[in-house]
Design a protein around this motif. Structure first.
Motif, PDB file in Angstrom:
ATOM      1  N   LEU A 106       6.483  -6.515   1.307  1.00  0.00           N
ATOM      2  CA  LEU A 106       5.933  -6.617   2.387  1.00  0.00           C
ATOM      3  C   LEU A 106       5.275  -5.367   2.750  1.00  0.00           C
ATOM      4  O   LEU A 106       4.246  -5.042   3.295  1.00  0.00           O
ATOM      5  CB  LEU A 106       6.572  -7.193   3.565  1.00  0.00           C
ATOM      6  CG  LEU A 106       6.006  -7.186   5.142  1.00  0.00           C
ATOM      7  CD1 LEU A 106       4.767  -7.992   4.898  1.00  0.00           C
ATOM      8  CD2 LEU A 106       6.948  -7.686   5.953  1.00  0.00           C
ATOM      9  N   TYR A 107       6.137  -4.137   2.815  1.00  0.00           N
ATOM     10  CA  TYR A 107       5.616  -2.802   3.044  1.00  0.00           C
ATOM     11  C   TYR A 107       4.394  -2.523   2.200  1.00  0.00           C
ATOM     12  O   TYR A 107       3.472  -2.055   2.651  1.00  0.00           O
ATOM     13  CB  TYR A 107       6.806  -1.800   2.921  1.00  0.00           C
ATOM     14  CG  TYR A 107       6.466  -0.152   3.053  1.00  0.00           C
ATOM     15  CD1 TYR A 107       6.570   0.105   4.373  1.00  0.00           C
ATOM     16  CD2 TYR A 107       5.982   0.502   2.155  1.00  0.00           C
ATOM     17  CE1 TYR A 107       6.443   1.420   4.669  1.00  0.00           C
ATOM     18  CE2 TYR A 107       5.736   1.758   2.490  1.00  0.00           C
ATOM     19  CZ  TYR A 107       6.041   2.226   3.702  1.00  0.00           C
ATOM     20  OH  TYR A 107       5.701   3.488   3.781  1.00  0.00           O
ATOM     21  N   ARG A 108       4.753  -2.689   0.981  1.00  0.00           N
ATOM     22  CA  ARG A 108       3.573  -2.375   0.086  1.00  0.00           C
ATOM     23  C   ARG A 108       2.287  -3.047   0.237  1.00  0.00           C
ATOM     24  O   ARG A 108       1.179  -2.612   0.220  1.00  0.00           O
ATOM     25  CB  ARG A 108       4.098  -2.423  -1.488  1.00  0.00           C
ATOM     26  CG  ARG A 108       3.353  -1.915  -2.659  1.00  0.00           C
ATOM     27  CD  ARG A 108       4.033  -2.070  -4.010  1.00  0.00           C
ATOM     28  NE  ARG A 108       5.262  -1.703  -3.822  1.00  0.00           N
ATOM     29  CZ  ARG A 108       6.302  -2.371  -4.104  1.00  0.00           C
ATOM     30  NH1 ARG A 108       6.313  -3.595  -4.104  1.00  0.00           N
ATOM     31  NH2 ARG A 108       7.558  -1.456  -4.194  1.00  0.00           N
ATOM     32  N   ALA A 109       2.529  -4.481   0.631  1.00  0.00           N
ATOM     33  CA  ALA A 109       1.412  -5.087   0.816  1.00  0.00           C
ATOM     34  C   ALA A 109       0.619  -4.770   2.170  1.00  0.00           C
ATOM     35  O   ALA A 109      -0.736  -4.707   1.991  1.00  0.00           O
ATOM     36  CB  ALA A 109       1.738  -6.709   0.928  1.00  0.00           C
ATOM     37  N   LEU A 110       1.323  -4.154   2.996  1.00  0.00           N
ATOM     38  CA  LEU A 110       0.591  -3.938   4.200  1.00  0.00           C
ATOM     39  C   LEU A 110       0.035  -2.559   4.106  1.00  0.00           C
ATOM     40  O   LEU A 110      -1.356  -2.377   4.681  1.00  0.00           O
ATOM     41  CB  LEU A 110       1.529  -3.796   5.346  1.00  0.00           C
ATOM     42  CG  LEU A 110       2.157  -5.201   5.995  1.00  0.00           C
ATOM     43  CD1 LEU A 110       3.197  -5.182   6.965  1.00  0.00           C
ATOM     44  CD2 LEU A 110       1.157  -6.071   6.525  1.00  0.00           C
ATOM     45  N   HIS A 111       0.577  -1.627   3.271  1.00  0.00           N
ATOM     46  CA  HIS A 111       0.117  -0.349   3.297  1.00  0.00           C
ATOM     47  C   HIS A 111      -1.153  -0.362   2.225  1.00  0.00           C
ATOM     48  O   HIS A 111      -1.976   0.268   2.473  1.00  0.00           O
ATOM     49  CB  HIS A 111       1.229   0.711   2.683  1.00  0.00           C
ATOM     50  CG  HIS A 111       1.735   1.221   3.752  1.00  0.00           C
ATOM     51  ND1 HIS A 111       1.468   2.500   4.475  1.00  0.00           N
ATOM     52  CD2 HIS A 111       2.955   0.703   4.687  1.00  0.00           C
ATOM     53  CE1 HIS A 111       2.454   2.719   5.374  1.00  0.00           C
ATOM     54  NE2 HIS A 111       3.303   1.685   5.439  1.00  0.00           N
ATOM     55  N   ASP A 112      -1.059  -1.109   1.247  1.00  0.00           N
ATOM     56  CA  ASP A 112      -2.181  -1.361   0.331  1.00  0.00           C
ATOM     57  C   ASP A 112      -3.459  -1.864   0.983  1.00  0.00           C
ATOM     58  O   ASP A 112      -4.514  -1.476   0.869  1.00  0.00           O
ATOM     59  CB  ASP A 112      -1.908  -2.079  -0.946  1.00  0.00           C
ATOM     60  CG  ASP A 112      -0.881  -1.690  -1.924  1.00  0.00           C
ATOM     61  OD1 ASP A 112      -0.662  -0.218  -1.847  1.00  0.00           O
ATOM     62  OD2 ASP A 112      -0.332  -2.194  -2.532  1.00  0.00           O
ATOM     63  N   ALA A 113      -3.117  -2.943   1.822  1.00  0.00           N
ATOM     64  CA  ALA A 113      -4.307  -3.461   2.895  1.00  0.00           C
ATOM     65  C   ALA A 113      -4.810  -2.747   3.556  1.00  0.00           C
ATOM     66  O   ALA A 113      -6.147  -2.520   3.889  1.00  0.00           O
ATOM     67  CB  ALA A 113      -3.771  -4.993   3.462  1.00  0.00           C
ATOM     68  N   ALA A 114      -3.868  -1.722   4.252  1.00  0.00           N
ATOM     69  CA  ALA A 114      -4.659  -0.866   5.416  1.00  0.00           C
ATOM     70  C   ALA A 114      -5.292   0.190   4.616  1.00  0.00           C
ATOM     71  O   ALA A 114      -6.278   0.585   5.304  1.00  0.00           O
ATOM     72  CB  ALA A 114      -3.406  -0.206   5.932  1.00  0.00           C
ATOM     73  N   GLY A 115      -4.995   0.720   3.585  1.00  0.00           N
ATOM     74  CA  GLY A 115      -5.755   1.650   2.667  1.00  0.00           C
ATOM     75  C   GLY A 115      -7.200   1.168   2.415  1.00  0.00           C
ATOM     76  O   GLY A 115      -8.126   1.479   2.444  1.00  0.00           O
ATOM     77  N   GLN A 116      -7.031  -0.185   2.102  1.00  0.00           N
ATOM     78  CA  GLN A 116      -8.250  -1.028   1.624  1.00  0.00           C
ATOM     79  C   GLN A 116      -9.274  -1.184   2.860  1.00  0.00           C
ATOM     80  O   GLN A 116     -10.733  -1.185   2.582  1.00  0.00           O
ATOM     81  CB  GLN A 116      -7.994  -2.346   0.975  1.00  0.00           C
ATOM     82  CG  GLN A 116      -7.301  -2.067  -0.421  1.00  0.00           C
ATOM     83  CD  GLN A 116      -6.743  -3.548  -0.962  1.00  0.00           C
ATOM     84  OE1 GLN A 116      -6.958  -4.711  -0.137  1.00  0.00           O
ATOM     85  NE2 GLN A 116      -6.048  -3.323  -2.095  1.00  0.00           N
TER      86      GLN A 116
END
Length: 429
Positions: A106-116
């Protein structure tokens, strides 16, 4: 219409990146400042994203990011240590299934999405002070002034507002209210692990399919999912009179804790021991004392507001911690989109406080069941099946029916745009 154009977000766990994306959607540029030196990939155990959390992600423009890294849970099955089925709770009518996800995913998905979505994250930024500028001069208009975050490395960052998304031990909470309550130990230590594929003795532990199984054992509480190939995950809540910090618990050592847990569950028919015995000590997640905060008196002061566990920390037993954090991040962004910040913060609190504190109280009752003594276990096992048959399903489902309409304008009345996912009669927990 709000005149806020920039925001500092302290904390990059779950609420932080969601708040950054939601604020960006509201036209507010946000930067996340994280105390850790690097991303926290690989840290943490399992958690659930309830339908209300999935709905809130969609409202922020983050729909579909959790499903690829999660497993749908169609029912929660409760048993006692003898294997007796006490109750089963399926997905509430008209709602999608809960999603079981490992926190690192979840952490990885949220941070990747935030960057995008264009949100910037800076690491190694431990907050030590907050400076508010001209806060008293602009209370009526929400314009002018600003706020500055001061970090341990000597650097500073300024913006129109600052949001504390820094968890249950929030530095921001303490800075805006030195008398703020500390986290409260709920009487349980938390552990968990993922296990690889391996042999399963069906006479001891059946595969769970899409169900999540919870075992109220003689001495402790155990939850698990188990696939047909023997892979899965588990967590345990171990009653203990005194708390331990995560670092104190980890200092005991994974091998010793696994020994303690095997001994704790040795007499239970549903053999948690089988999963514990297949656990690599290197994979054991040791949480330490599980905690909550029943109420936080001050959610905002001047140009600073709190979201997530900084404002409303519920124990993991609620199954709602991540979902409530996501909800609050999105609702705060909506308020700041439509109102000057003094009104926005007050309206946000009015929207959220009653709901989150009610859920925290529900989790307190669950914690009591998990830590029941000999007499309490007998009463629980006798009464739970009866209570579940008589229970109004909405007393369980109401937290999940919370819907956020991003497009609805927010007024200072408080709850604009917050309606049930499915229209139902009101009920109490």
């Amino acid at each position: 219409m709000s005149r806020i154009r920039s925001a500092i977000i302290i904390g990059g766990g779950i609420a932080g990146p969601v708040a950054a994306v939601a604020l960006g959607k509201a036209g507010i540029e946000a930067t996340v400042y994280e105390a850790y030196e690097t991303r926290a990939d690989g840290v943490g155990g399992t958690l659930s994203i309830a339908p209300n959390g999935v709905d809130a992600l969609a409202a922020a423009g983050l729909g579909g990011i959790v499903e690829p890294v999660s497993t749908p849970i169609t029912a929660m099955v409760m048993r006692n240590g003898k294997g007796r089925r006490l109750a089963s709770l399926g997905s509430p009518a008209g709602l999608p299934d809960q999603l079981l996800v490992w926190r690192p995913e979840l952490y990885r998905a949220l941070h990747d999405a935030a960057g995008q979505h264009g949100a910037r994250v800076e690491y190694g930024k431990r907050l030590v002070a907050i400076e508010q500028h001209d806060a008293s001069a602009d209370t009526e208009t929400g314009t002018g002034g600003g706020v500055t975050a001061v970090f341990a490395d000597g650097s500073r960052a300024s913006a129109d507002i600052l949001i504390g998304a820094d968890g249950i031990r929030s530095a921001v909470r303490s800075l805006i209210d030195p008398a703020a309550p500390a986290p409260r130990y709920v009487g349980l230590l938390g552990f968990g692990a993922e296990v690889p594929a391996g042999p399963v003795d069906p006479s001891r532990l059946d595969p769970t399919g899409s169900e999540m199984h919870f075992v109220f054992g003689r001495r402790a509480f155990f939850g698990y999912v188990l696939a047909a190939d023997g892979s899965g995950g588990w967590f345990a809540n171990l009653p203990r009179a005194t708390s331990m910090t995560a670092s104190e618990a980890r200092a005991v050592g994974a091998d010793e804790w696994l020994r303690v847990l095997r001994e704790t569950f040795a007499d239970d028919r549903l053999r948690a021991v089988d999963l514990i015995s297949r656990t690599d000590p290197a994979q054991l997640v040791t949480v330490g004392g599980m905690e909550d905060i029943p109420t936080v008196p001050t959610w905002h002061r001047g140009r600073v507001a709190l979201v997530g566990d900084a404002a409303h920390a519920t124990s993991p037993s609620s199954g709602q911690g991540a979902s409530l954090a996501i909800e609050s991040a999105v609702q705060l962004a909506r308020c700041l989109r439509d109102l000057p910040y003094p009104e926005a913060f007050a309206t946000y609190e009015a929207m959220r406080r009653d709901r989150v504190e009610r859920i925290i109280k529900m989790a307190q009752r669950t914690n009591s069941d998990k830590a029941a003594g000999p007499v309490g276990r007998v009463l629980r096992d006798l009464m739970m099946p009866i209570a579940m048959r008589l229970m109004n399903p909405e007393s369980f489902a109401w937290p999940m029916r919370h819907h956020i309409d991003w497009s609805a304008p927010v007024t200072s009345a408080g709850a604009a745009g917050t309606t049930p996912l499915v229209s139902v009669a009101s009920s109490s927990a």
